[in-house]
Design an enzyme around this catalytic site. Structure first.
Site, PDB file in Angstrom:
ATOM      1  N   ASP A   1      -1.744  -0.902  -3.614  1.00 57.57           N
ATOM      2  CA  ASP A   1      -1.815   0.008  -4.773  1.00 57.57           C
ATOM      3  C   ASP A   1      -0.518  -0.226  -5.878  1.00 57.57           C
ATOM      4  O   ASP A   1       0.560  -0.814  -5.293  1.00 57.57           O
ATOM      5  CB  ASP A   1      -2.166   1.332  -4.667  1.00 57.57           C
TER       6      ASP A   1
ATOM      7  N   ASP B   1      -8.487 -15.364 -17.884  1.00 59.45           N
ATOM      8  CA  ASP B   1      -9.353 -15.826 -16.659  1.00 59.45           C
ATOM      9  C   ASP B   1     -10.425 -16.591 -17.309  1.00 59.45           C
ATOM     10  O   ASP B   1     -11.314 -16.377 -18.277  1.00 59.45           O
ATOM     11  CB  ASP B   1     -10.074 -14.653 -16.031  1.00 59.45           C
TER      12      ASP B   1
ATOM     13  N   ASN C   1      -0.265   4.538  -0.631  1.00 61.05           N
ATOM     14  CA  ASN C   1      -0.871   5.870  -0.215  1.00 61.05           C
ATOM     15  C   ASN C   1      -1.548   5.719   1.224  1.00 61.05           C
ATOM     16  O   ASN C   1      -2.271   6.744   1.636  1.00 61.05           O
ATOM     17  CB  ASN C   1      -1.723   6.194  -1.173  1.00 61.05           C
TER      18      ASN C   1
ATOM     19  N   ASP D   1      -4.023   3.894   2.445  1.00 60.81           N
ATOM     20  CA  ASP D   1      -5.600   3.782   2.591  1.00 60.81           C
ATOM     21  C   ASP D   1      -5.725   2.453   3.226  1.00 60.81           C
ATOM     22  O   ASP D   1      -7.058   1.809   3.101  1.00 60.81           O
ATOM     23  CB  ASP D   1      -6.159   4.088   1.270  1.00 60.81           C
TER      24      ASP D   1
ATOM     25  N   ASP E   1       0.777  -1.226   0.078  1.00 61.71           N
ATOM     26  CA  ASP E   1       0.100   0.073   0.074  1.00 61.71           C
ATOM     27  C   ASP E   1       0.764   1.286  -0.061  1.00 61.71           C
ATOM     28  O   ASP E   1       1.641   1.439   0.979  1.00 61.71           O
ATOM     29  CB  ASP E   1      -1.177  -0.117   1.340  1.00 61.71           C
TER      30      ASP E   1
ATOM     31  N   GLU F   1      -6.057 -19.765 -17.819  1.00 64.65           N
ATOM     32  CA  GLU F   1      -6.634 -20.335 -16.524  1.00 64.65           C
ATOM     33  C   GLU F   1      -7.573 -21.057 -17.053  1.00 64.65           C
ATOM     34  O   GLU F   1      -8.789 -20.889 -17.450  1.00 64.65           O
ATOM     35  CB  GLU F   1      -7.211 -19.380 -15.731  1.00 64.65           C
TER      36      GLU F   1
HETATM   37  C1  GLC Z   1     -10.967 -17.171 -11.936  1.00 67.98           C
HETATM   38  C2  GLC Z   1     -10.083 -16.347 -10.941  1.00 67.98           C
HETATM   39  C3  GLC Z   1     -10.980 -16.225  -9.598  1.00 67.98           C
HETATM   40  C4  GLC Z   1     -12.376 -15.555 -10.092  1.00 67.98           C
HETATM   41  C5  GLC Z   1     -13.053 -16.155 -11.142  1.00 67.98           C
HETATM   42  C6  GLC Z   1     -13.963 -15.520 -11.620  1.00 67.98           C
HETATM   43  O1  GLC Z   1     -11.152 -18.319 -11.526  1.00 67.98           O
HETATM   44  O2  GLC Z   1      -8.817 -16.729 -10.703  1.00 67.98           O
HETATM   45  O3  GLC Z   1     -10.450 -15.366  -8.583  1.00 67.98           O
HETATM   46  O4  GLC Z   1     -13.336 -15.446  -8.893  1.00 67.98           O
HETATM   47  O5  GLC Z   1     -11.931 -16.583 -12.313  1.00 67.98           O
HETATM   48  O6  GLC Z   1     -13.844 -14.363 -12.660  1.00 67.98           O
END
Ligand code: GLC
Length: 548
Positions: free
Chosen positions: A46, A224, A40, A42, A38, A285
């Site tokens: 970041d 993702d 800043n 908060d 972090d 992924e």
């Molecule tokens: C992937 C991400 C996970 C997220 C999911 C939905 O599995 O790694 O963190 O919740 O996609 O986007």
């Protein structure tokens, strides 16, 4: 050459190169920006904070960072619910900060991979808001999957599909006049409506997003939940248990995951990535239920690599490790691609705590730490790339006693089960003991850090030659100099039921999962071990790299 965990030479991190080999053999470090550093004050991580920690990452010797979503988002799923793909969440900084961060990484020979969430956006995204405001059947609604309900009054969802986060995968909207309207599909949370990738307008919008970031110097994308994009378009029931959660790794259902035209979409992305010189990197992924299904994503013209994610759930068993690794190596060789090995991520129970679970149901973190070190010797010796999740290099455990009211993971609310939540691996990193937040920043982190984490902060570990951090750094250094230079193939050695042993060129990796000390081959020289050897033997839960 013999190096022990507490020795290291100067950082010999190689200069930036741009060929495929860098990705194939490099180590990626995952930054989950909210809890990394972090800048800043908060209480939220970041870009300023991340920038200030780049020397640490250089020193660690990583080749690339993967930054989990930094885009504008209501944070219904930790940023995996994006409401503007082409801007930075103000909590993290500005677009300018992102450009500074990318340039600073490049200045240190670290490549930058960012997360692209393409299956869904946030329900707050203007795309979804204009779809809601539009009539059923209109072009704006066609950016998503809106369908009429079944039953006399449309009160039954269009299909029986369930969400990965638990509960039904459809939510009904309310019409402007207050009457119940159509349903929209969300394979994750209701705040994450699925985009319709059959719509050319959606594809074109994402082409622009890819280019926006590629043109700003981003070297690649971690894509993702790619199989979620693939749905059969006839929208039929899949026989889902309505009380369950959809688990892509084990479920046999094939109607709304890894189906439809997902590979055509992936090929379009790759074509776009290849228009850059050097080509941009795409790593997926891919949660699917068979190695064959995984293989399809790394065929020529698709992704360069995929995460070998099954080790993130593997029990501490030599045979199970060997079985999973063999499967991943087969798919990688067949597809002329390579696996990216992972032991943990922002979605998984941290490695140390997972391996701390003993056969009798109790937990012992000391055992977990020993095993996590040994496991690292396995993943970092295998052919392919590897990814470390922030804090893995410190041997951080899962935080398992977070107050329920602080848990934000939508899985908790959707399943009603706090044990399923992923917040416990997303606690702010302990950097030093200079402040109540353990050097994370001047504010209070969103999730409290355990008091015991001061003793395992990065600064404390830096001063301890036997620490997890110093071990990890040595492993990365030795990997770079002596292991990554070996051929991209390996062969197994049979050394007993409780032993994982394989050879890659002149390097041999042996890990003793069993209770009895394991005598080492007499004709080998020890390069590195995860704990001291005893009388020339490998103690239980200890690994070694040998040269032969
Ligand atoms: C992937 C991400 C996970 C997220 C999911 C939905 O599995 O790694 O963190 O919740 O996609 O986007």
């Amino acid at each position: 050459m013999t190096l022990t965990a507490n020795e290291r030479t100067d950082n010999l991190h190689s200069s930036p190169t741009t060929g495929e080999g860098d990705w194939r053999r490099g180590v990626i470090y995952q930054i989950y920006p909210r809890s990394f550093a972090d800048g800043n004050g908060d209480g939220m991580g970041d870009l300023q904070g991340a920038l200030s920690r780049l020397p640490y990452l250089s020193d660690l010797g990583v080749d690339a960072v993967w930054v989990s979503p930094w885009f504008v988002s209501p944070m219904a799923d930790g940023g995996y619910d994006v409401s503007d793909y082409c801007d930075i969440h103000p909590m993290f900084g500005s677009l300018e900060d992102a450009e500074t961060f990318i340039a600073a990484c490049h200045g240190r020979n670290i490549k930058v991979v960012i997360d692209l969430v393409a299956n869904h956006c946030s329900s707050a995204h203007p795309w979804f808001q204009r779809a809601l405001a539009a009539e059923p059947g209109s072009p704006w609604r066609d950016w998503f999957y809106f369908r009429d309900g079944r039953g006399d009054n449309g009160e039954v969802p269009p299909t029986d599909w369930v969400s990965v986060f638990g509960g039904r995968a459809w939510t009904r909207v309310t019409n402007p006049d207050g009457t119940p309207g159509q349903w929209y599909l969300h394979l994750f949370d209701a705040a994450q409506p699925d985009l319709n990738w059959n719509n050319p307008a959606v594809r074109s919008a994402f082409d622009d997003i890819f280019r926006f970031w590629f043109d700003r110097g981003v070297d690649g994308f971690r894509l993702d939940a790619v199989p979620a994009i693939g749905k059969e378009q006839d929208f039929r029931d899949a026989g889902c248990d309505q009380s369950g959660q959809f688990t892509p790794e084990t479920s046999p259902q094939t109607r709304y995951w890894d189906a439809g035209n997902v590979h055509d979409i992936v090929k379009l992305w790759r074509t776009l990535a290849d228009t850059y010189s050097p080509p941009k990197y795409l790593i997926g992924e891919i949660n699917v239920n068979t190695p064959e299904a995984l293989l399809r994503y790394i065929r020529p013209g698709e992704l360069q690599s995929v995460f070998a994610m099954n080790l993130t759930k593997a029990p501490w068993s030599a045979r199970e490790f060997e079985r999973l690794i063999t499967g991943n190596l087969n798919f990688a060789n067949d597809g002329q691609s390579w696996p990216t090995w992972v032991l943990s991520s922002h979605d998984e129970v941290r490695t140390v705590s997972r391996f701390a679970r003993l056969a009798d149901g109790t937990s012992d973190l000391t055992t977990g730490l020993r095993r996590a070190r040994a496991a690292m010797l396995i993943t970092l010796a295998l052919p392919g790339s590897a990814c470390l999740y922030q804090g893995e290099e410190l041997g951080l455990p899962q935080v398992e006693d977070l107050p329920r009211e602080l848990l934000e993971d939508p899985i908790v609310a959707r399943t009603g089960n706090p044990l399923k939540g992923r917040d416990g691996c997303r606690v702010a990193l302990p950097w030093d003991t200079s402040s109540p937040s353990l050097g994370f920043g001047m504010g209070s982190p969103r999730l409290p850090q355990p008091a015991s984490w001061g003793a395992i902060s990065a600064a404390v570990q830096e001063a301890d030659p036997d620490s997890f951090l110093r071990f990890t750094r040595t492993v990365l250094q030795v990997r770079r100099e002596h292991v990554a230079t070996q051929p991209d193939t390996c062969s197994w050695d049979a050394m007993g039921e409780d032993v994982v042993a394989f050879r890659r060129g002149t390097i041999q990796c042996i890990v003793n999962f069993g209770p009895a000390p394991l005598p080492l081959p007499a004709d080998a020289e020890v390069v590195l071990s995860s704990a001291p050897l005893v009388d020339g033997c490998l103690p239980t839960d200890v690994g070694v790299w040998l040269t032969r």
